[in-house]
Design a protein around this motif. Structure first.
Motif, PDB file in Angstrom:
ATOM      1  N   ARG A  23      26.623 115.660 -25.244  1.00  0.00           N
ATOM      2  CA  ARG A  23      25.570 116.662 -25.458  1.00  0.00           C
ATOM      3  C   ARG A  23      24.725 116.813 -24.190  1.00  0.00           C
ATOM      4  N   ASN A  34      30.990 124.792 -26.247  1.00  0.00           N
ATOM      5  CA  ASN A  34      29.643 124.761 -26.817  1.00  0.00           C
ATOM      6  C   ASN A  34      29.502 123.638 -27.832  1.00  0.00           C
ATOM      7  N   GLN A  35      28.349 123.586 -28.501  1.00  0.00           N
ATOM      8  CA  GLN A  35      28.089 122.486 -29.431  1.00  0.00           C
ATOM      9  C   GLN A  35      29.052 122.500 -30.611  1.00  0.00           C
ATOM     10  N   ASP A  39      31.072 119.335 -31.716  1.00  0.00           N
ATOM     11  CA  ASP A  39      30.912 118.782 -33.063  1.00  0.00           C
ATOM     12  C   ASP A  39      32.265 118.596 -33.738  1.00  0.00           C
TER      13      ASP A  39
END
Length: 270
Positions: A23, A34-35, A39
């Protein structure tokens, strides 16, 4: 602050450093992922890592290498456009990681058996019980009590035996006795298994004590119609509820059927 569970309940909690590091990299360098991508990759890695008990030893050497490997997976994501293809690529990359050292990720059948055995220890025990804690937000016997985890809460949440130890000891007959006897011979601890545990407030746990579920449900007027939403968070579907609330057969075979059915529900979610 409030959350689903304390980090100490997470299997291999130190693995969170991998996620935090990635992160940080995401925030500082603006890579082409991206996140959401992170995830999905970390979630799949973490749970398969737990189910392979890969961090039971050598964790300090594996974690830096794993962070590097997951980063390489993410950097290579540019060749994948849609979420379904990304999930497929994650699985392919993780299979390479685990197969390289011959780590075997437990399949659903093995997970189900583990959920039915209180002898599980370490990360596996934590994994089998985590959802039993994190999914439950209110108390079954008093839905005015929030069980959402918070260090500041004055309501203590506990893991309760659905069929209490004393009740099982006092009613060791028929099919129930055969299952418990066989379990003792083979090392299977039904009584303390995840299949026989649920989250309750300390007050409700004390109220339940050594009663069987039917006695408590009748006493507190808990029915499927009135409490189905709370029961579902406890991995008790309508079939499981009937096994708990209908009149018990003389051989108490419903107890074992309940454990079997509930273990399947938990394993499916894991």
């Amino acid at each position: 602050g409030a959350g689903l569970f304390p980090i100490t309940m997470l299997p291999y909690p130190h693995a969170a450093h991998i996620y935090i590091g990635l992160r940080w990299h995401l925030d500082q360098t603006s890579p082409k992922w991206n996140q959401d991508h992170l995830d999905a990759a970390f979630r799949a890695f973490h749970w398969q890592n737990v189910m392979a008990t890969r961090y039971d030893e050598g964790v300090l050497t594996k974690m830096p290498a794993d962070m590097k490997y997951i980063k390489s997976m993410l950097d290579d994501r540019v060749s994948v456009d849609d979420p379904a293809s990304w999930e497929q690529k994650i699985q392919e990359d993780l299979t390479k990681l685990f197969d390289a050292k011959d780590y075997k990720v437990r399949d659903k059948k093995q997970i189900t058996e583990g959920i039915k055995n209180g002898a599980a220890r370490g990360a596996l025990r934590d994994a089998y019980q985590l959802l039993l804690f994190s999914r439950v937000t209110v108390d079954l016997l008093d839905d005015s009590k929030s069980l959402v985890f918070s260090p500041d809460s004055n309501i203590e949440a506990q893991m309760h035996h659905i069929f209490p130890k004393k009740w099982l000891s006092d009613n060791r007959i028929g099919k129930l006795a055969k299952a418990l006897d066989k379990g003792e011979e083979t090392g299977q601890d039904w009584v303390n298994s995840a299949a026989n545990k649920m989250k309750l407030s300390a007050q409700s746990n004390n109220q339940w004590k050594s009663s069987n579920p039917k006695m408590i449900f009748d006493q507190d007027k808990i029915t499927w119609d009135t409490h189905s939403e709370i029961l579902k968070t406890l991995f008790i579907d309508e079939n499981c509820f009937k096994l708990l609330s209908d009149p018990y057969p003389g051989d108490l075979g419903n107890v074992v059927k309940f454990w079997e059915a509930r273990a399947e529900l938990i394993a499916t979610e894991l």
